[in-house]
Design an enzyme around this catalytic site. Structure first.
Site, short mmCIF file in Angstrom:
data_model
loop_
_atom_site.label_atom_id
_atom_site.label_comp_id
_atom_site.label_asym_id
_atom_site.label_seq_id
_atom_site.Cartn_x
_atom_site.Cartn_y
_atom_site.Cartn_z
N LYS A 129 -2.40 -5.69 13.17
CA LYS A 129 -2.74 -6.97 12.54
C LYS A 129 -1.68 -7.35 11.51
O LYS A 129 -1.20 -8.48 11.48
CB LYS A 129 -4.11 -6.85 11.84
N ASN A 130 -1.33 -6.39 10.63
CA ASN A 130 -0.45 -6.73 9.51
C ASN A 130 1.02 -6.88 9.91
O ASN A 130 1.85 -7.22 9.07
CB ASN A 130 -0.62 -5.72 8.37
N ARG A 136 -6.07 -14.40 3.28
CA ARG A 136 -5.00 -14.50 2.28
C ARG A 136 -3.62 -14.53 2.88
O ARG A 136 -2.70 -15.13 2.33
CB ARG A 136 -5.03 -13.28 1.36
N CYS A 195 -10.31 -11.69 -4.09
CA CYS A 195 -11.07 -11.30 -2.90
C CYS A 195 -11.84 -10.03 -3.22
O CYS A 195 -11.79 -9.55 -4.36
CB CYS A 195 -10.17 -11.14 -1.69
N ARG A 205 -5.50 -9.99 -6.66
CA ARG A 205 -4.45 -10.25 -5.67
C ARG A 205 -3.68 -11.55 -5.92
O ARG A 205 -3.71 -12.48 -5.11
CB ARG A 205 -5.03 -10.22 -4.26
N ASP A 250 -5.22 1.10 2.78
CA ASP A 250 -6.06 0.60 3.88
C ASP A 250 -6.78 1.72 4.63
O ASP A 250 -7.57 1.44 5.54
CB ASP A 250 -5.22 -0.23 4.86
N ILE A 305 -3.48 1.05 -5.78
CA ILE A 305 -2.91 -0.25 -5.36
C ILE A 305 -3.80 -1.42 -5.79
O ILE A 305 -3.31 -2.39 -6.36
CB ILE A 305 -2.71 -0.29 -3.81
N ARG A 307 -12.13 -9.09 11.75
CA ARG A 307 -10.85 -9.62 11.28
C ARG A 307 -9.71 -8.70 11.67
O ARG A 307 -8.58 -9.16 11.84
CB ARG A 307 -10.87 -9.73 9.75
N1 EPU Z 1 0.64 -8.02 -6.46
C1 EPU Z 1 0.83 -8.79 -7.59
N2 EPU Z 1 1.45 -9.99 -7.45
C2 EPU Z 1 1.91 -10.43 -6.26
C3 EPU Z 1 1.71 -9.65 -5.10
C4 EPU Z 1 1.09 -8.43 -5.24
O1 EPU Z 1 0.43 -8.41 -8.68
O2 EPU Z 1 2.47 -11.53 -6.20
C5 EPU Z 1 -0.04 -6.72 -6.58
C6 EPU Z 1 -1.37 -6.71 -5.82
O3 EPU Z 1 -2.42 -7.25 -6.56
C7 EPU Z 1 -1.53 -5.25 -5.51
C8 EPU Z 1 -0.08 -4.78 -5.29
O4 EPU Z 1 0.75 -5.74 -5.92
O5 EPU Z 1 -2.04 -4.59 -6.63
C9 EPU Z 1 0.35 -4.64 -3.83
O6 EPU Z 1 -0.07 -5.77 -3.10
P1 EPU Z 1 0.71 -6.33 -1.83
O7 EPU Z 1 1.34 -7.62 -2.19
O8 EPU Z 1 1.59 -5.27 -1.28
O9 EPU Z 1 -0.49 -6.62 -0.83
P2 EPU Z 1 -0.53 -7.77 0.24
O10 EPU Z 1 0.84 -8.02 0.74
O11 EPU Z 1 -1.34 -8.90 -0.25
C10 EPU Z 1 -0.76 -6.19 2.33
C11 EPU Z 1 -1.73 -6.02 3.46
C12 EPU Z 1 -3.03 -5.43 2.93
C13 EPU Z 1 -2.70 -4.08 2.29
C14 EPU Z 1 -1.64 -4.25 1.19
C15 EPU Z 1 -1.17 -2.95 0.58
C16 EPU Z 1 -1.10 -7.79 4.97
C17 EPU Z 1 -1.43 -9.07 5.62
N3 EPU Z 1 -1.98 -7.32 4.07
O12 EPU Z 1 -1.39 -7.08 1.40
O13 EPU Z 1 -3.89 -5.24 4.04
O14 EPU Z 1 -3.86 -3.52 1.72
O15 EPU Z 1 -0.48 -4.93 1.75
O16 EPU Z 1 -0.66 -2.10 1.54
O17 EPU Z 1 -0.09 -7.19 5.30
C18 EPU Z 1 -5.95 -4.99 5.16
O18 EPU Z 1 -5.32 -5.01 6.24
O19 EPU Z 1 -7.17 -4.67 5.10
C19 EPU Z 1 -5.26 -5.32 3.92
C20 EPU Z 1 -5.91 -5.65 2.80
#
Ligand code: EPU
Length: 423
Positions: free
Chosen positions: A22-23, A92, A116, A121, A308, A330, A402
């Site tokens: 998915k990701n 998201r 969420c 996030r 995850d 995280i 999802r």
């Molecule tokens: N963060 C910030 N500011 C930002 C972006 C991130 O503070 O602008 C913080 C987040 O709040 C978190 C950390 O940085 O504490 C890491 O977040 P990241 O941005 O890496 O998460 P994401 O890109 O929103 C993806 C996956 C998630 C997975 C996380 C961590 C996708 C579509 N989603 O989310 O997947 O948990 O990386 O590995 O790739 C899931 O599949 O169930 C899922 C939640």
């Protein structure tokens, strides 16, 4: 609304085949916004989230067709630059269209995703990165309104925390910027490597794949290309943990064990026999012979233990023979499954980002009515339900849909008694 019903206590036996990730599918589908022409993506899972992002692409003017697991997306018709709240609130990852829209149209208006079930996030790193490339980002009426006159200009972007979708968004934007962009402290998840391979096939010039420093030499235009989505490492890990929890022997096929460097060590420490092939994993967790040992786990960015798979591992630890500590580094609020596992008899204490899990042995859990709160929390309840004595009813399984393709079919093939019912 559907619920999932599980008659627990059956051991799992047989083979299961893993779907595309998915990701990885979400950013690769978004990347098809970057160039006109027909992009071909193979091994695309059919999930609620992939359907949502395709609806979003349609709303921007693109067309697509699916044949089996192959998706053809025509990037030619792109003409709108706005992603509405209705689409973004359900997923998201819709923010992944920001980078490509800015690169191709110089404008992107995308609803802010909001918090969420697993934490606040924010997307401040994404926006800071775009600003480094010369984009102006305004926040108004719940939307990010980003625009640039002409092409983005390469720059240096440092992430305080390696953000997965932040790195992906910046990669897509910088691919078409003028000059060179450097992303420091980039995330290194395998899904990012998959996106880089697609961008390079489209004509992008990117150095540093799999590392935490990415260098992108912008090009004037990209072309449509053919790519393949990597196997879903989180689905792989979920089935591996499910077999350990329910007991049994199973082979997990069409996966990439190299993308789960930490999980198998944890499962071996827990006393499970894991054999790793090139594209398959054999799990031998005969519950008559082995108890489960307590193992601590701390979630970390890749190659650390994935957040995850935290909830799923915690479900397994409720059945161990000792005390384990689960540390979530995280996300600040990713213990929503705890209260539901407690309803099934688990002994877990939370202290901030730590969860102390007192394992109560193989017969720890009893079936109960529980509620899914997010995608991975739902899969931990499925694992608990498979191992528990009696019937478990999990409501709100749209969360599960999802991110897990045909979970009922796959678990049934492994010998589980599980079905969907209208609530
Ligand atoms: N963060 C910030 N500011 C930002 C972006 C991130 O503070 O602008 C913080 C987040 O709040 C978190 C950390 O940085 O504490 C890491 O977040 P990241 O941005 O890496 O998460 P994401 O890109 O929103 C993806 C996956 C998630 C997975 C996380 C961590 C996708 C579509 N989603 O989310 O997947 O948990 O990386 O590995 O790739 C899931 O599949 O169930 C899922 C939640």
């Amino acid at each position: 609304m559907d619920k999932l019903v599980i008659e627990g206590g059956r051991t799992l036996k047989g083979e299961v085949s893993i779907s595309g990730a998915k990701n990885a599918a979400l950013p690769l589908i978004a990347a098809s916004l970057l160039a006109p022409g027909v992009h071909v993506l193979h091994n695309v899972p059919d999930l609620r989230d992939t359907r949502t992002i395709l609806r979003l692409l349609e709303s921007l003017g693109l067309s697509w067709e699916r044949e089996g697991t192959t998706l053809k997306i025509d990037g030619t018709g792109l003409r709108y630059s706005e992603a509405s709240y209705d689409l973004v609130k359900t997923m998201r990852a819709s923010v992944l269209v920001l980078g490509p829209l800015l690169a191709r149209l110089g404008r992107a208006k995308v609803s802010l995703p909001g918090g969420c079930a697993i934490g606040a996030r924010p997307i401040n790193f994404h926006l800071m990165g775009f600003e480094q490339l010369g984009v102006r980002c305004d926040l108004e009426h719940g939307y990010v309104d980003a625009y640039i006159d002409g092409r983005m200009q390469g720059g240096t972007v440092y992430f305080d925390i390696p953000s997965v979708t932040g790195t992906e968004n910046l990669l897509m934007a910088a691919a078409l910027a003028k000059g060179t962009t450097i992303i420091k402290n980039a995330a290194r998840e395998p899904e990012i490597g998959n996106l880089i391979d697609m961008l390079v096939a489209m004509g992008a010039d990117i150095e540093g794949k799999d590392g935490d420093r990415l260098t992108i030499h912008g090009v004037e235009q990209l072309k449509a290309a053919e790519s393949r989505i990597i196997p879903d490492r989180i689905e792989t890990g979920t089935y591996a943990i499910a077999v350990c929890a329910a007991g049994g022997r199973a082979v997990i096929n069409n996966c990439d064990p190299g993308h789960l460097p930490s999980l198998f060590d944890k499962l071996r420490l827990a006393g499970v026999d894991v054999e790793i092939g090139t594209k398959s994993i054999r799990i031998n967790a005969d519950k008559k012979i082995n108890g489960i040992q307590a193992v601590d786990v701390t979630t970390m960015p890749y190659p650390g233990y994935p957040t995850d798979l935290q909830a799923q591992f915690m479900a397994l630890m409720t059945m161990s023979d000792g005390l384990s500590v689960v540390h979530e580094t995280i996300f600040e609020n990713r213990f929503m499954h705890v209260a539901e596992l407690q309803r099934m008899g688990a002994d877990i204490q939370i202290d901030g980002r730590l969860a102390m899990v007192k394992g109560l042995g193989r017969s720890a859990l009893k079936g109960a009515q529980v509620m899914a709160t997010d995608l991975r929390a739902s899969s931990s309840l499925v694992i608990a339900g498979l191992a528990a004595e009696g019937r478990t009813d999990i409501s709100r399984i749209y969360h599960l849909e999802r991110g897990y393709e045909d979970m009922v079919g796959k678990l049934t093939a492994l010998g589980a008694t599980v079905w969907k019912e209208d609530e």
